[in-house]
Design a protein around this motif. Structure first.
Motif, short mmCIF file in Angstrom:
data_model
loop_
_atom_site.label_atom_id
_atom_site.label_comp_id
_atom_site.label_asym_id
_atom_site.label_seq_id
_atom_site.Cartn_x
_atom_site.Cartn_y
_atom_site.Cartn_z
N ILE A 109 0.80 -1.23 0.00
CA ILE A 109 0.00 0.00 0.00
C ILE A 109 0.84 1.28 0.00
CG2 ILE A 109 -0.41 0.02 2.51
CD1 ILE A 109 -3.10 0.97 0.02
N ASP A 110 1.92 1.33 0.80
CA ASP A 110 2.68 2.60 0.86
C ASP A 110 3.32 2.92 -0.48
OD1 ASP A 110 2.00 3.16 3.45
OD2 ASP A 110 3.67 2.02 4.30
N SER A 111 3.92 1.89 -1.07
CA SER A 111 4.54 2.10 -2.37
C SER A 111 3.46 2.43 -3.42
CB SER A 111 5.32 0.82 -2.71
OG SER A 111 5.45 0.64 -4.05
N ALA A 112 2.27 1.82 -3.27
CA ALA A 112 1.17 2.09 -4.22
C ALA A 112 0.75 3.56 -4.13
CB ALA A 112 -0.02 1.19 -3.90
N ILE A 113 0.67 4.09 -2.92
CA ILE A 113 0.25 5.49 -2.77
C ILE A 113 1.27 6.42 -3.45
CG2 ILE A 113 -0.18 7.34 -1.07
CD1 ILE A 113 -2.38 5.20 -1.08
N GLU A 114 2.56 6.12 -3.27
CA GLU A 114 3.59 6.96 -3.91
C GLU A 114 3.42 6.94 -5.43
OE1 GLU A 114 5.43 8.95 -1.97
OE2 GLU A 114 4.26 7.95 -0.42
N GLU A 115 3.18 5.75 -5.96
CA GLU A 115 3.06 5.63 -7.41
C GLU A 115 1.77 6.32 -7.91
OE1 GLU A 115 4.84 5.17 -9.76
OE2 GLU A 115 4.02 3.97 -11.39
N LEU A 116 0.71 6.21 -7.12
CA LEU A 116 -0.54 6.86 -7.52
C LEU A 116 -0.39 8.39 -7.46
CD1 LEU A 116 -2.92 4.30 -5.84
CD2 LEU A 116 -2.92 4.86 -8.29
N LEU A 117 0.41 8.87 -6.51
CA LEU A 117 0.68 10.32 -6.47
C LEU A 117 1.43 10.75 -7.73
CD1 LEU A 117 1.75 10.68 -2.76
CD2 LEU A 117 0.28 12.32 -3.92
N ARG A 118 2.41 9.95 -8.13
CA ARG A 118 3.18 10.27 -9.33
C ARG A 118 2.29 10.21 -10.57
NH1 ARG A 118 5.58 8.09 -13.74
NH2 ARG A 118 4.57 6.09 -13.40
N TYR A 119 1.50 9.17 -10.65
CA TYR A 119 0.78 8.85 -11.88
C TYR A 119 -0.46 9.72 -12.07
CZ TYR A 119 -1.29 5.69 -15.38
OH TYR A 119 -1.83 5.15 -16.52
N THR A 120 -1.19 10.01 -10.95
CA THR A 120 -2.46 10.73 -11.13
C THR A 120 -2.31 12.25 -11.02
OG1 THR A 120 -3.06 10.65 -8.77
CG2 THR A 120 -3.75 8.78 -10.11
N GLU A 125 11.14 10.82 -18.61
CA GLU A 125 11.72 9.51 -18.95
C GLU A 125 13.19 9.38 -18.56
OE1 GLU A 125 10.68 12.35 -20.78
OE2 GLU A 125 9.30 10.98 -21.77
N SER A 126 13.85 10.53 -18.27
CA SER A 126 15.26 10.42 -17.88
C SER A 126 15.37 10.07 -16.38
CB SER A 126 16.01 11.71 -18.19
OG SER A 126 15.58 12.73 -17.34
N ILE A 127 14.26 10.13 -15.66
CA ILE A 127 14.26 9.83 -14.22
C ILE A 127 13.48 8.55 -13.93
CG2 ILE A 127 13.56 10.70 -11.92
CD1 ILE A 127 15.72 12.43 -13.18
N PHE A 128 12.33 8.37 -14.62
CA PHE A 128 11.45 7.24 -14.32
C PHE A 128 11.45 6.26 -15.49
CE2 PHE A 128 9.83 10.99 -12.12
CZ PHE A 128 9.78 10.51 -10.82
N LYS A 129 11.70 4.99 -15.19
CA LYS A 129 11.64 3.96 -16.22
C LYS A 129 10.16 3.74 -16.60
CE LYS A 129 13.34 -0.71 -16.94
NZ LYS A 129 12.25 -1.63 -16.63
N ASP A 130 9.88 3.64 -17.88
CA ASP A 130 8.49 3.49 -18.36
C ASP A 130 7.53 4.42 -17.61
OD1 ASP A 130 9.37 1.45 -19.99
OD2 ASP A 130 9.01 -0.08 -18.46
N PRO A 131 7.73 5.73 -17.76
CA PRO A 131 6.95 6.66 -16.91
C PRO A 131 5.45 6.59 -17.14
CG PRO A 131 8.14 7.85 -18.64
CD PRO A 131 8.64 6.45 -18.67
N GLN A 177 10.40 1.13 -7.76
CA GLN A 177 11.55 1.45 -6.91
C GLN A 177 12.72 1.83 -7.79
OE1 GLN A 177 11.74 1.75 -3.74
NE2 GLN A 177 9.88 0.73 -3.04
N PRO A 178 13.41 2.92 -7.61
CA PRO A 178 13.04 3.98 -6.69
C PRO A 178 11.90 4.80 -7.29
CG PRO A 178 14.97 4.63 -7.96
CD PRO A 178 14.60 3.24 -8.41
#
Ligand code: HEM
Length: 416
Positions: free
Chosen positions: A286-297, A336-342, A350-351
């Motif tokens: 869940i914690d990692s999911a929230i971080e990714e949802l913050l990035r993505y949404t 894309e220079s920071i996130f793989k498959d952004p 991770q990271p």
């Protein structure tokens, strides 16, 4: 003219363009590649024009380099101090709040507020949030079709803020109604009429908050307002207008943002069913999911416009002193220079160095609270309902008209 120069000339984006609400990501990818600093039209900007910065490293610079001011008033915006006096009080309180200040004023206010808004205060809210979530879930379970936004993601953060401020139970319904009206009025899409309609609500809320402050002066308790009243640095304390400004800032900064994160997360998970299954199978994700949802949404697409106090060069473009600059968090988080498959939602990413909460001195004060609410809100929804589906096709979901806050107006769902 070279091809690159033509592209930069053409790189003019109107943030009110419908595509910038429905799917702005291809546009940002193009800008990062060909015109990392470009011209922008936005309702948020003085004379509605300015510059927009889209690459991760450059956006971080906009939020952290002291050459960029957040203080419109000090930089000659909004006319003058005289004009400020003419503004309705609720807008004056907000314009004077710390998000619109530079150091040393910002540092002073943030230092004092930090004494009250502590990690301990936030952790202390955990059981309250669980308690506030339950009746909302019960309501969802009773209906055939519900609106995730109106019935869950808006009421939850509002109830949490009311709890945090110690609003009495008897005042809660009024508080919810006034806040909703005030938020609708201060939304960019609301126009002058919306603002006029919102003003009486603003006045009533000021009275409610003044009442709360008076009460806490006489009878200190364990809530935030007492903390704000007691915060001190030597002989320095927050004045009453500063406390009122802070309360309004918390309400505006902490309500719709968290609501948008939760309201966008469910559709994002339903559009990526393998990720949803993964989260159901591994709740500890869940914690990692929230971080990714913050990035993505991207609930906050950009922060307060920044004003360079001298000419600044970024990516070969000179941004003139006194212009308005938007640091596009929404674009930085897909660099894309920071996130793989952004463009991929990967709940185990991770990271994940997303900057959805901003960066630098104004880094979101409420980040831990937002994370806690999102964690409890999302987890409780998934635990209570084995089955969640959209009640309309995904492409019929509409975004709110705000250019800086990205979230759906409504998300009709069916749950079992
Ligand atoms: C998902 C939810 C949230 C997101 C994405 C978010 C995002 C942000 C961002 C990007 C900034 C920086 C603005 C800038 O530099 O111009 C910010 C600042 C701020 N946020 Fe949040 N926020 C969220 C929730 C909250 C909550 C729950 C609260 C408090 C109840 C809150 C209170 C604040 C305050 C007071 C500031 C100003 C900090 C300062 O100027 O030092 N936010 N937020």
């Amino acid at each position: 003219m070279t091809a690159a120069a033509v592209e930069i000339e053409e790189a003019y984006t109107d943030l009110s363009d419908p595509i910038m609400f429905t799917n702005p990501f291809p546009r940002y990818a193009e800008l990062r590649q060909f015109a990392p600093v470009s011209r922008v039209k936005s309702q948020q900007l003085r004379r509605h024009t300015g510059y927009m910065v889209t690459r991760y490293e450059d956006v971080m610079r906009v939020y952290s380099d002291k050459v960029f001011s957040s203080d419109e008033l000090a930089q000659g915006g909004r006319g003058s101090a005289f004009m400020m006096k003419l503004l309705p009080r609720v807008f004056r309180l907000l314009s004077d709040s710390m998000v619109m200040k530079d150091d040393p004023d910002h540092q002073r206010l943030r230092g004092l507020v930090n004494q009250a808004f502590t990690p301990r205060m936030v952790t202390g809210l955990e059981s309250d949030i669980h308690r506030l979530v339950e009746p909302l879930l019960d309501d969802l379970a009773r209906k055939e079709r519900v609106d995730l936004v109106a019935d869950f993601t808006i009421p939850l953060p509002l109830a949490v803020i009311a709890e945090m401020l110690g609003v009495e139970d008897s005042d809660r319904d009024q508080f919810h109604f006034w806040t909703k009206s005030l938020l609708e009025g201060t939304d960019v899409g609301a126009g002058v009429l919306g603002i006029i309609r919102a003003l009486p609500m603003g006045r009533k809320m000021i009275r409610l908050f003044e009442g709360l402050v008076k009460k806490r002066e006489a009878q200190p308790d364990e809530h935030l307002i007492t903390g704000l009243l007691e915060a001190s640095e030597g002989t320095d304390r927050l004045s009453e207008p500063e406390i009122l400004g802070m309360i309004f800032l918390l309400l505006l900064a902490g309500h719709e943002t968290t609501a948008s994160l939760l309201g966008s997360s469910i559709p994002a998970l339903l559009a990526n069913p393998e990720q949803l299954e993964r989260l159901r199978a591994e709740p500890d994700l869940i914690d990692s999911a929230i971080e990714e949802l913050l990035r993505y949404t991207a609930p906050v697409t950009h922060g307060v416009p920044r004003i360079p106090m001298e000419d600044v060069e970024i990516a070969g473009v000179t941004i003139p002193k006194g212009s308005r600059v938007l640091g596009m968090l929404i674009s930085a988080n897909r660099d894309e220079s920071i996130f793989k498959d952004p463009e991929t939602l990967d709940l185990g990413r991770q990271p994940n160095r997303h900057i959805g909460f901003g960066f630098g001195a104004h880094y979101c004060l409420g980040n831990q609270l937002a994370r806690l609410e999102a964690r409890i809100g999302l987890r409780s929804l998934l635990e209570r309902f084995e089955h969640i589906e959209l009640a309309v096709p995904q492409n019929e979901l509409r975004f709110k008209p705000s250019e800086s806050l990205r979230g759906y107006r409504s998300v009709p769902i069916r749950v079992r």
